[in-house]
Design an enzyme around this catalytic site. Structure first.
Site, short mmCIF file in Angstrom:
data_model
loop_
_atom_site.label_atom_id
_atom_site.label_comp_id
_atom_site.label_asym_id
_atom_site.label_seq_id
_atom_site.Cartn_x
_atom_site.Cartn_y
_atom_site.Cartn_z
N ASN A 149 9.53 -8.25 -16.51
CA ASN A 149 10.47 -8.63 -17.58
C ASN A 149 11.94 -8.34 -17.22
O ASN A 149 12.83 -9.09 -17.63
CB ASN A 149 10.06 -8.00 -18.91
CG ASN A 149 10.07 -6.50 -18.87
OD1 ASN A 149 9.92 -5.88 -17.82
ND2 ASN A 149 10.24 -5.88 -20.02
N LEU A 153 16.37 -4.79 -12.58
CA LEU A 153 16.91 -3.59 -13.24
C LEU A 153 15.91 -2.44 -13.18
O LEU A 153 16.26 -1.31 -12.82
CB LEU A 153 17.27 -3.89 -14.69
CG LEU A 153 17.98 -2.74 -15.40
CD1 LEU A 153 19.37 -2.53 -14.81
CD2 LEU A 153 18.07 -2.95 -16.90
N GLU A 244 6.95 4.82 -17.02
CA GLU A 244 7.67 4.16 -18.13
C GLU A 244 6.75 3.08 -18.65
O GLU A 244 6.47 2.11 -17.93
CB GLU A 244 8.98 3.53 -17.62
CG GLU A 244 9.96 4.51 -17.02
CD GLU A 244 10.66 5.36 -18.07
OE1 GLU A 244 10.57 5.03 -19.26
OE2 GLU A 244 11.27 6.36 -17.68
N VAL A 281 10.69 -7.16 -24.04
CA VAL A 281 11.47 -5.98 -23.65
C VAL A 281 10.64 -4.78 -24.09
O VAL A 281 10.07 -4.79 -25.19
CB VAL A 281 12.85 -5.97 -24.37
CG1 VAL A 281 13.69 -4.79 -23.91
CG2 VAL A 281 13.59 -7.27 -24.16
N CYS A 282 10.56 -3.75 -23.23
CA CYS A 282 9.73 -2.60 -23.62
C CYS A 282 10.27 -1.97 -24.89
O CYS A 282 9.51 -1.41 -25.68
CB CYS A 282 9.68 -1.59 -22.49
SG CYS A 282 11.31 -1.15 -21.88
N GLU A 380 1.39 -2.98 -29.05
CA GLU A 380 2.55 -3.71 -28.50
C GLU A 380 2.33 -5.23 -28.61
O GLU A 380 1.23 -5.72 -28.32
CB GLU A 380 2.73 -3.32 -27.03
CG GLU A 380 4.02 -3.85 -26.44
CD GLU A 380 4.23 -3.33 -25.01
OE1 GLU A 380 3.32 -3.43 -24.19
OE2 GLU A 380 5.34 -2.83 -24.75
P1 NAD Z 1 1.39 -4.36 -15.89
O1 NAD Z 1 1.00 -2.97 -16.20
O2 NAD Z 1 0.35 -5.41 -15.96
O3 NAD Z 1 1.97 -4.45 -14.38
C1 NAD Z 1 3.05 -3.64 -13.96
C2 NAD Z 1 2.99 -3.51 -12.45
O4 NAD Z 1 1.84 -2.75 -12.08
C3 NAD Z 1 2.90 -4.83 -11.69
O5 NAD Z 1 3.68 -4.74 -10.52
C4 NAD Z 1 1.42 -4.90 -11.34
O6 NAD Z 1 1.13 -5.68 -10.20
C5 NAD Z 1 1.12 -3.44 -11.07
N1 NAD Z 1 -0.30 -3.08 -11.18
C6 NAD Z 1 -1.32 -3.74 -11.78
N2 NAD Z 1 -2.46 -3.05 -11.66
C7 NAD Z 1 -2.17 -1.91 -10.99
C8 NAD Z 1 -2.92 -0.76 -10.59
N3 NAD Z 1 -4.23 -0.64 -10.85
N4 NAD Z 1 -2.27 0.23 -9.95
C9 NAD Z 1 -0.94 0.16 -9.70
N5 NAD Z 1 -0.19 -0.90 -10.03
C10 NAD Z 1 -0.79 -1.92 -10.70
O7 NAD Z 1 2.63 -4.70 -16.81
P2 NAD Z 1 3.40 -6.09 -16.94
O8 NAD Z 1 2.57 -7.04 -17.74
O9 NAD Z 1 3.91 -6.51 -15.62
O10 NAD Z 1 4.68 -5.64 -17.81
C11 NAD Z 1 4.68 -5.53 -19.19
C12 NAD Z 1 4.51 -4.09 -19.62
O11 NAD Z 1 5.53 -3.29 -19.05
C13 NAD Z 1 4.64 -3.92 -21.11
O12 NAD Z 1 3.62 -3.07 -21.59
C14 NAD Z 1 5.99 -3.24 -21.28
O13 NAD Z 1 6.13 -2.45 -22.43
C15 NAD Z 1 6.07 -2.43 -20.05
N6 NAD Z 1 7.46 -2.11 -19.76
C16 NAD Z 1 7.89 -0.82 -19.94
C17 NAD Z 1 9.22 -0.49 -19.70
C18 NAD Z 1 9.74 0.91 -19.86
O14 NAD Z 1 10.78 1.22 -19.30
N7 NAD Z 1 9.08 1.80 -20.59
C19 NAD Z 1 10.11 -1.48 -19.29
C20 NAD Z 1 9.64 -2.78 -19.15
C21 NAD Z 1 8.31 -3.07 -19.37
#
Ligand code: NAD
Length: 497
Positions: A149, A153, A244, A281-282, A380
């Site tokens: 997302n 950054l 995060e 956005v988280c 969420e």
């Molecule tokens: P996701 O958890 O599906 O994937 C995040 C990353 O983890 C990707 O690079 C993915 O390839 C990797 N990944 C997947 N399986 C893994 C594993 N078993 N081990 C290690 N890495 C693995 O999340 P997403 O759909 O890409 O992003 C959306 C989520 O991110 C939402 O829940 C959102 O709230 C969160 N988010 C949090 C923040 C914050 O700062 N707190 C900021 C932005 C997004």
């Protein structure tokens, strides 16, 4: 050399693993096939980072500072190209991606300076002949795993402090948005080889990073479910971890916002906080708790403003809201909203495809009457949906705001000092924004309470997340201590005095 090459030990190399199809979420066309890194390529990236660590960790902080400022300068130079790529692969409006690059550059500038400002502290020693220090040292190799997302950054919130602290990094972007991250290579090629390594791949590459014995710390941003997997992989080898994760941020509107102008501001602020980046956005505002006195006016103002938002091509000037990133992501939002409607909620505006011919559009929606136990108010959403709930008092608003497993951010609109201070103290969230939703500050730590995270990014805390702490105790007099053996010669303990 291809734009899709990995960066390993300063060399651009073609990924040898299975290809990742990158989709433009506006046209739904596949715009690139990016090969993943193989297990051997990940090993090579980790080895390159380990080798580079020995030099980078002892490079004078002033020199590192100059190199990090140079990254910031190059990011600004490449702003338009990077922002366009992020829009093409992620669907976020170009204007928001330009901002994202500005914030990335500012973050590098901030940590360039913070990294040379301090290496620990001096503490009072036990004896006057001694010197005692608390020394902050780099951890080693940091694995950075990020979502789609805010692809650059969220990466740079890890890379800039990790490098400023003297670490080297292995970075993995989301499989949905690898292009902008690979395009960063040109902004990094003045750094010594191996200091930053970029590898691509889906979850299995992320898992391999979390499990890799050559990686000392994993900095992860993503969903709670994945974060728990990363945490347990790191726990099994006691690697350091910074997480995060998701949120369900509340947005409280107090009764003192009753004036038409204040209410309009709180409604526009709320709509922006809920619909920015199509709600992906988280810290999106996902639950609005509005005092009964202003509820009706707030809802009608919010709906009118939502109706004025322009959906469309995210590359076009004037587009407020672009498509969601993918069909599955959109479907999750549809399912959550439909379940709420099935439980009695009403959609006042939005919710369809917004009349768009192509793209994963979900028209920004305002929903009322959702029962408190529906997922729409508990889990969420990560889409452009603003459920609004009337509340009788600030007590009720705070209790509801704190009533989930999340605790990332929280927003409040009030001009009343007592209400503002109560919210500041009582809301269980890593960031509390009062009258200015979602504004980040490089100097202000960012992260979550409860299941929203462990650790902090940004600020001094964001640097310390990538530092080990060493206590150094130094005696300048080389002498035998009276409390050593034999105890027969040690007075106080023998007599109990
Ligand atoms: P996701 O958890 O599906 O994937 C995040 C990353 O983890 C990707 O690079 C993915 O390839 C990797 N990944 C997947 N399986 C893994 C594993 N078993 N081990 C290690 N890495 C693995 O999340 P997403 O759909 O890409 O992003 C959306 C989520 O991110 C939402 O829940 C959102 O709230 C969160 N988010 C949090 C923040 C914050 O700062 N707190 C900021 C932005 C997004």
């Amino acid at each position: 050399m291809s734009d899709h090459d990995l960066l390993i030990g300063g060399e651009r190399v073609a990924g040898g693993g299975s290809p990742l199809a990158v989709e433009n979420p506006f046209t739904t066309e596949t715009i690139a096939e990016v090969p993943s890194a193989t297990a051997e390529q990940l090993d090579a990236a980790v080895a390159a980072a380990r080798e580079a660590f020995s030099g980078w960790s002892v490079t004078p902080a002033g020199e590192r500072c100059e190199m990090l400022h140079e990254v910031a300068r190059r990011l600004r130079e490449e702003q338009e190209a990077l922002a366009r790529t992020m829009t093409l692969e992620g669907g976020k409006p170009l204007v928001e991606n330009r901002d994202e690059i500005d914030w990335c550059a500012a973050c590098f500038d901030y940590y360039a300076e913070i990294g040379r400002d301090s290496a620990g502290r001096v503490i009072p020693p036990i004896e006057s002949s001694q010197v005692a220090l608390v020394v902050k040292e780099p951890m080693g190799v940091v694995g950075c795993i990020v979502p789609w997302n805010y692809p650059l950054l969220l990466l740079i919130w890890k890379v800039a402090p990790a490098l400023a602290a003297g670490n080297t990094v292995v970075c993995k972007p989301s499989e949905i948005t690898p292009l902008s991250t690979l395009q960063l290579a040109g902004c990094l090629d003045h750094l010594p080889a191996g200091v930053v390594n970029l590898v691509t791949g889906a979850g299995e590459v992320g898992a391999a990073i979390s499990e890799h014995d050559g990686i000392d710390c994993v900095a992860f941003t993503g969903s709670v479910a994945t974060g728990k997997r990363v945490a347990s992989a790191c726990a099994s080898r006691l690697a350091r971890v910074n997480l995060e994760m998701g949120g369900k941020d509340p947005f409280i509107v107090c009764a003192d916002m009753a004036g038409a102008e204040s209410l309009e501001i709180a409604a526009r602020g709320g709509a922006w906080a809920a619909f920015l980046n199509a709600g992906q956005v988280c810290t999106s505002s996902e639950r609005f708790y509005v005092m009964e006195d202003v509820y009706d006016d707030y809802v009608s103002t919010f709906v009118a403003h939502t109706e004025s938002l322009v959906l469309g091509d995210p590359l076009e000037v004037g587009t407020d809201v672009g498509p969601m990133v993918s069909a599955p992501q959109r479907q999750k939002v549809v399912d959550q909203v439909e379940a709420a409607v099935g439980a009695g909620a009403e959609i006042l505006v939005g919710g369809g495809d917004g009349g768009q011919a192509t793209g994963h559009f979900f028209a920004p929606a305002v929903v009322t009457g959702a029962p408190a136990e529906t997922d729409l108010l508990r889990e969420e959403t990560f889409g452009p949906v603003a459920p609004i709930v009337p509340v009788k008092s600030l007590d009720e608003a705070i209790a509801l705001a704190n009533g989930t497993k999340f605790g990332l951010g929280a927003n409040v609109y009030t001009g009343d000092l007592k209400s503002a201070v109560r919210c500041m103290r009582e809301l269980r969230a890593g960031t509390v924004w009062i009258n200015d939703p979602l504004t980040d500050n490089d100097a202000g730590p960012f992260g979550g309470f409860k299941q929203s995270g462990i650790g902090r990014e940004l600020g001094r805390e964001g640097l310390e997340a990538f530092q080990e702490t060493k206590h150094v105790h130094m005696e300048t007099e080389i002498e035998r201590k009276e409390w050593w053996y034999p105890y027969s010669e040690y007075g106080p303990t023998q007599t109990g005095e």
